[in-house]
Design a protein around this motif. Structure first.
Motif, short mmCIF file in Angstrom:
data_model
loop_
_atom_site.label_atom_id
_atom_site.label_comp_id
_atom_site.label_asym_id
_atom_site.label_seq_id
_atom_site.Cartn_x
_atom_site.Cartn_y
_atom_site.Cartn_z
N ASN A 2 0.83 -1.19 0.00
CA ASN A 2 0.00 0.00 0.00
C ASN A 2 0.87 1.26 0.00
O ASN A 2 0.97 1.96 0.99
N CYS A 3 1.50 1.52 -1.16
CA CYS A 3 2.44 2.65 -1.26
C CYS A 3 1.88 3.63 -2.29
O CYS A 3 1.66 3.26 -3.44
N ILE A 4 1.68 4.89 -1.87
CA ILE A 4 1.06 5.84 -2.81
C ILE A 4 1.95 6.11 -4.01
O ILE A 4 1.45 6.32 -5.11
N PHE A 5 3.28 6.09 -3.82
CA PHE A 5 4.14 6.37 -4.97
C PHE A 5 4.19 5.18 -5.93
O PHE A 5 4.28 5.38 -7.14
N CYS A 6 4.07 3.95 -5.43
CA CYS A 6 3.93 2.80 -6.33
C CYS A 6 2.64 2.93 -7.14
O CYS A 6 2.61 2.61 -8.33
N LYS A 7 1.59 3.44 -6.50
CA LYS A 7 0.31 3.63 -7.20
C LYS A 7 0.42 4.75 -8.23
O LYS A 7 -0.25 4.71 -9.26
N LYS A 44 11.41 1.15 -9.07
CA LYS A 44 11.50 0.02 -8.15
C LYS A 44 11.32 0.56 -6.72
O LYS A 44 12.00 1.51 -6.33
N HIS A 45 10.41 -0.06 -5.96
CA HIS A 45 10.17 0.42 -4.60
C HIS A 45 11.39 0.16 -3.70
O HIS A 45 11.73 -1.00 -3.44
N VAL A 46 12.02 1.22 -3.26
CA VAL A 46 13.05 1.12 -2.22
C VAL A 46 12.74 2.20 -1.19
O VAL A 46 12.10 3.21 -1.51
N LYS A 93 7.12 6.42 2.37
CA LYS A 93 8.22 5.46 2.54
C LYS A 93 8.64 4.80 1.23
O LYS A 93 8.89 3.59 1.16
N HIS A 94 8.70 5.60 0.19
CA HIS A 94 9.23 5.19 -1.12
C HIS A 94 10.22 6.28 -1.48
O HIS A 94 9.85 7.47 -1.53
N PHE A 95 11.46 5.92 -1.73
CA PHE A 95 12.53 6.90 -1.98
C PHE A 95 12.05 8.01 -2.91
O PHE A 95 11.46 7.75 -3.96
ZN ZN Z 1 6.46 2.31 -3.41
#
Ligand code: ZN
Ligand code: AMP
Length: 122
Positions: A2-7, A44-46, A93-95
Motif C-alpha cells: 500500500n504505497c502511494i508512490f507505487c500507485k 522500483k520500490h526502495v 516510505k518510497h525513496f
Molecule cells: Zn512504493
C-alpha cells in the motif's frame, strides 16, 4: 503493497508527470513549497538512501540535471534545493528526491496544474 508512490507509477493514482523512463518517474509535488517543486522517484520500490542502488542514484542525478535545465528554461528559477528525507522525517516510505526551486524576487504560489502546463509548453 500500500504505497502511494507505487500507485502513482502504475497510474492508479494520477500525477502531474513531467518525465518518465524505464527506471524513474518525475512528477509535481501535490503540496508544493514553491512553484515547480518536483519529486523524482525510482520505479522500483526502495525505502531510502540505504536501499537505493548506486546505478539508479547515478541515473537520478542525470535526470535531476535535465530537470534543473527545464526549470531554468520554463520557470526562470534562480536557485534549486535538493532534499531527500530519511527516517522519521520521511513521510512517504518510497525513496524520493525533492527538487525545490528558489526565486530571488519571491513568487505567488500558483496552482500545480498551471505550473504543469508551463513545464509542458513546447
Ligand atoms: Zn512504493
Ligand atoms: P517526505 O516524505 O516528507 O519527504 O515528503 C513527501 C512529499 O510527497 C510531500 O511533499 C507531499 O506533498 C508529497 N506527496 C504526497 N502525496 C502526493 C501525491 N499523491 N502526489 C504528489 N505528491 C505527493
Amino acid at each position: 503493497m500500500n504505497c502511494i508512490f507505487c500507485k502513482i507509477i502504475t497510474g492508479e493514482i494520477p500525477s502531474y508527470t513531467i518525465y518518465e523512463d524505464e527506471f524513474v518517474k518525475v512528477f509535481l509535488d501535490i503540496n508544493p513549497d514553491s512553484n515547480g517543486h518536483m519529486l523524482i522517484i525510482p520505479k522500483k520500490h526502495v525505502l531510502d538512501i540505504t536501499e537505493i542502488e548506486n546505478e539508479i542514484w547515478n541515473h537520478l542525478l542525470d535526470v535531476t540535471k535535465n530537470m534543473k535545465s527545464l526549470l531554468e528554461e520554463k520557470l526562470k528559477i534562480d536557485g534549486l534545493t535538493l532534499i531527500q528525507n530519511n527516517g522519521v522525517i520521511q513521510e512517504v516510505k518510497h525513496f524520493h528526491l525533492h527538487l525545490k526551486p528558489y526565486y530571488k524576487e519571491g513568487q505567488d504560489l500558483l496552482p500545480v496544474e498551471e505550473i504543469y502546463n508551463k513545464l509542458k509548453e513546447l
